[in-house]
Structure formats: C-alpha cells, structure tokens
Design an enzyme around this catalytic site. Structure first.
Site, PDB file in Angstrom:
ATOM      1  N   CYS A 174     -19.776   0.758  -0.997  1.00  0.00           N
ATOM      2  CA  CYS A 174     -19.638   0.296  -2.486  1.00  0.00           C
ATOM      3  C   CYS A 174     -19.207  -1.126  -2.573  1.00  0.00           C
ATOM      4  CB  CYS A 174     -18.824   1.419  -3.032  1.00  0.00           C
ATOM      5  SG  CYS A 174     -17.103   1.513  -2.723  1.00  0.00           S
ATOM      6  N   CYS A 210     -23.489   4.670  -3.314  1.00  0.00           N
ATOM      7  CA  CYS A 210     -22.481   5.725  -2.694  1.00  0.00           C
ATOM      8  C   CYS A 210     -23.192   6.919  -2.030  1.00  0.00           C
ATOM      9  CB  CYS A 210     -21.408   6.074  -3.699  1.00  0.00           C
ATOM     10  SG  CYS A 210     -20.180   7.072  -2.927  1.00  0.00           S
ATOM     11  N   ASP A 212       0.609  -1.209  -0.009  1.00  0.00           N
ATOM     12  CA  ASP A 212      -0.023   0.027   0.136  1.00  0.00           C
ATOM     13  C   ASP A 212       0.834   1.356   0.177  1.00  0.00           C
ATOM     14  OD1 ASP A 212      -2.342   1.525  -0.055  1.00  0.00           O
ATOM     15  OD2 ASP A 212      -2.669   1.349   2.080  1.00  0.00           O
TER      16      ASP A 212
END
Ligand code: SF4
Ligand code: SF4
Length: 361
Positions: A244, A198, A134
């Site tokens: 989502c 969303c 990440d």
C-alpha cells in the site's frame, strides 16, 4: 511567543537535522486528536491479537500518563527508503518490508534521540523527558501530524508531501515549553490506489485498517496459525508488507519532488544481503543459530526463527516452485513445532492441489 523560545526551538530542530533526521517538528502535548477513533478501532477488533494495545489504551490516549507535566514533543522522521527497490515479482524469492532490510531502527533512532536530548539538556538544564520510538505507548502518528511531519493517507500511513511515507517516527516528550509547528496539511484527493492494491482487503475503508487482515500483522505480530483464507493472498511477503506504500503516488520519484522515495542517508539502514530477495528454500533450510547470526540487530528477529519459518512455508506454498517440494517434505518430517509443521503441510498441500501427481512423489 518569546524570541528566546523561538531561538531554542530552532536550535533543537537544527541539531536534529545535523544528527541525520530528515524531518523534525515540535508539537504541544495535548490529548490526541485521534483518541476517540483509536478507541473505536480497538472496539471493532481490528487490532487482532495485539492485546498490548488494549492494555495501554489509556496511556496512549493521555500523554500526561506517560510523562506527567509533559508540555512539548519534539518529533523526528528518519527516511529508510533503500536505494534499490526490493525484487517482488519472483515468487521463489522472499520479500522483506523495506524498513527491515538493514539494522533495527529502534536502536538507531533511539541513539540519535538520546544525543538530541543531551543537546536540549545542555541548553535548558535538567528537564523531565521521555524518548519513544514505536514501542512507547504513545499515538505517535498523531503527534507527528501535529508537529507538521505528515498527514494521514487512506492507507493509514503518515505521508509527508515532499518525502513520501518511508520514514520512521520517534519523539521526545519534554516538560518544557517550546515554539510549536502547525499540523501538517495535505490529503489523498480522489486516489484509492492503496485500497485497490491491498491483497488481503485489510484497508476496509479509507483511513481504516483491519490489522488482523494485514500481512504486516500476520507475518510479525500474530504468533499462532495464520488464517487459511488469507495465506494464498500473502504471496512471497515473509516479513511485513509495503504494497500500500509501493503504489502510493507520494512514494513515486518525481522531477518536481526529488526527495520522494530518495534513498536513506543512514548507513545502518543499508540492506543486508540476507534480506535482498533470498531464495525461499534457503531461508527454510536456515537453522536457528544461522537465523540468529543473520538477523542479529535486525527488526526481523522480532518474528523469531519459528515465525519466519511459518511465513516462509506460506510463501513456498504460494510459489509453485517445483524444487521446493522435496525441501518442504524434508522439513515437515523433521519439524517439532506444531504451528510451523501445520504451515509446512499446508504448503505441501498447495502443490498437490496444483499438480495432483505430486501427491505420490
Ligand atoms: S501493508 Fe500490505 S496487507 Fe497491510 S494494508 Fe498495506 S497492502 Fe494491505
Ligand atoms: S495510494 Fe492514494 S489513497 Fe492511498 S495513501 Fe497514497 S495517495 Fe492516499
């Protein structure tokens, strides 16, 4: 492709699985297929205040700048889905994103990748390598797609058809040749659930996320004031957002796909009590020392105490919890950080708007 390369690649994948990784694949290190898109996305301003993405754009678009001579990437996926879905429908309680319920994944995934690299070096001798989880300036999802781990959903998450999208990605770049997997194949079809669900309208088009509107960005990356027009849309999400992904059919358990949203096998990701629907007022009352202790070795510490207080203030403003008003007033009176204080005052104002009589109390 020589047989020895194939045997070596198979043994690396077997070792990754024995270390607990749920997914593993090997990709050639090539210029990312999504590099042009990424540059366009940055130009649109969709990264908000994540200036580090702009600073590292060249590295992200050219893995050779990360590791000169890189040839192969071993890419892994580690499932983080909790056994029980977080409670999201009680507005007086906080919701943390699934990935942050247990220990910080950076450390967990990096440790496993170090072991995997040791195994590789035992097999091939000294080689140049770079581990990324990440934080490294690499277009990780692009690499993971190329290594066959998953395909891009309209919510921009990487989706594995068998497992879903609740998994961390990590990689080892290597300067040795290996046998390569095929890029992942799959797609959303006509589904648009994530775009419709969303709350902030952050998925501005299929596969295009305006991160500056995304609750994950607002609660974690953004350090200053949260735009007022978005606050009431954030509900009780105080660290990240999974909406989502929650609505995505690839994360719904199915009889024919038993791995989808199956619980993680990694004990370090077991949820801590503090992340399991804590009362918002309790989080607001938490002092800095208690925050440090409660979120030690947790991804939540990234937002820092003041960031969490800011987010909790917004969630309390949205909660309508009558017991919260005195606590908000008390905390606002004592707060010294101007950003947090402004959010606390905003939350108090929400009560006044809902119940005008609370102004005088
Ligand atoms: S994480 Fe939440 S706010 Fe961000 S795009 Fe997904 S649903 Fe929208
Ligand atoms: S919810 Fe539907 S459109 Fe969105 S990522 Fe999942 S399958 Fe694709």
């Amino acid at each position: 492709m020589s047989r020895s390369l194939s045997v070596l690649s198979d043994s690396i994948c077997a070792c990754a699985r024995s270390l607990g990784f749920d997914l593993v694949g090997i990709a050639p290190v090539l210029p990312p297929a999504h590099a042009l898109f990424f540059r366009w996305w940055l130009e649109q301003g969709f990264a908000g205040e994540m200036h580090y993405l702009l600073r590292t754009v060249d590295k992200r678009c050219d893995p050779q700048l990360m590791l000169p001579g890189a040839k192969s990437a071993v890419v892994v996926g580690l499932n983080y889905a909790p056994a029980v879905s977080p409670v999201t429908d009680d507005p007086t309680r906080a919701v943390f994103a699934r990935y942050a319920l247990g220990e910080d994944y950076h450390e967990v995934v990096t440790c496993k990748l170090q072991e995997l690299l040791e195994f590789i070096r035992q097999r091939v001798g000294e080689c140049q390598a770079k581990i990324g989880v990440d934080a490294a300036p690499v277009l990780e999802r692009d690499l993971a797609w190329r290594a066959g781990l998953g395909w891009f959903g309209k919510n921009t998450m990487l989706i594995n058809t068998r497992l879903g999208s609740y998994f961390f990605i990590g990689e080892i770049l290597l300067d040795i040749e290996l046998e390569y997997d095929q890029p992942a194949f799959g797609g959303c079809g006509t589904c648009t659930r994530c775009i419709e669900a969303c709350p902030t309208g952050a998925i501005v088009a299929p596969y295009v996320l305006d991160a500056s509107r995304c609750i994950s960005y607002l609660t974690i990356e953004l350090k200053g004031s949260i735009p007022e027009c978005l606050r009431s849309l954030m509900g009780n999400r105080v660290f990240g957002c999974d909406i989502c992904q929650e609505v995505c059919p690839f994360n719904q358990p199915r009889a024919h796909a038993p791995l989808r949203a199956s619980p993680t096998r990694e004990p370090a990701f077991a949820p801590r009590e503090i992340t399991l629907a804590p009362r918002l007022v309790d989080l607001l009352r938490m002092r800095e020392e208690q925050f440090r202790e409660a979120f030690r070795k947790s991804a939540v510490k990234r937002t820092k105490w003041r960031g969490l207080r800011r987010n909790v203030a917004v969630a309390l403003g949205n909660s309508g919890d009558p017991f919260a008003l005195p606590v908000l007033k008390e905390e606002a009176a004592a707060e010294t950080d101007p950003v947090v204080r402004e959010h606390l005052q905003w939350a108090i104002e929400q009560y006044a708007t809902r119940h005008p009589s609370s102004r005088s109390s």
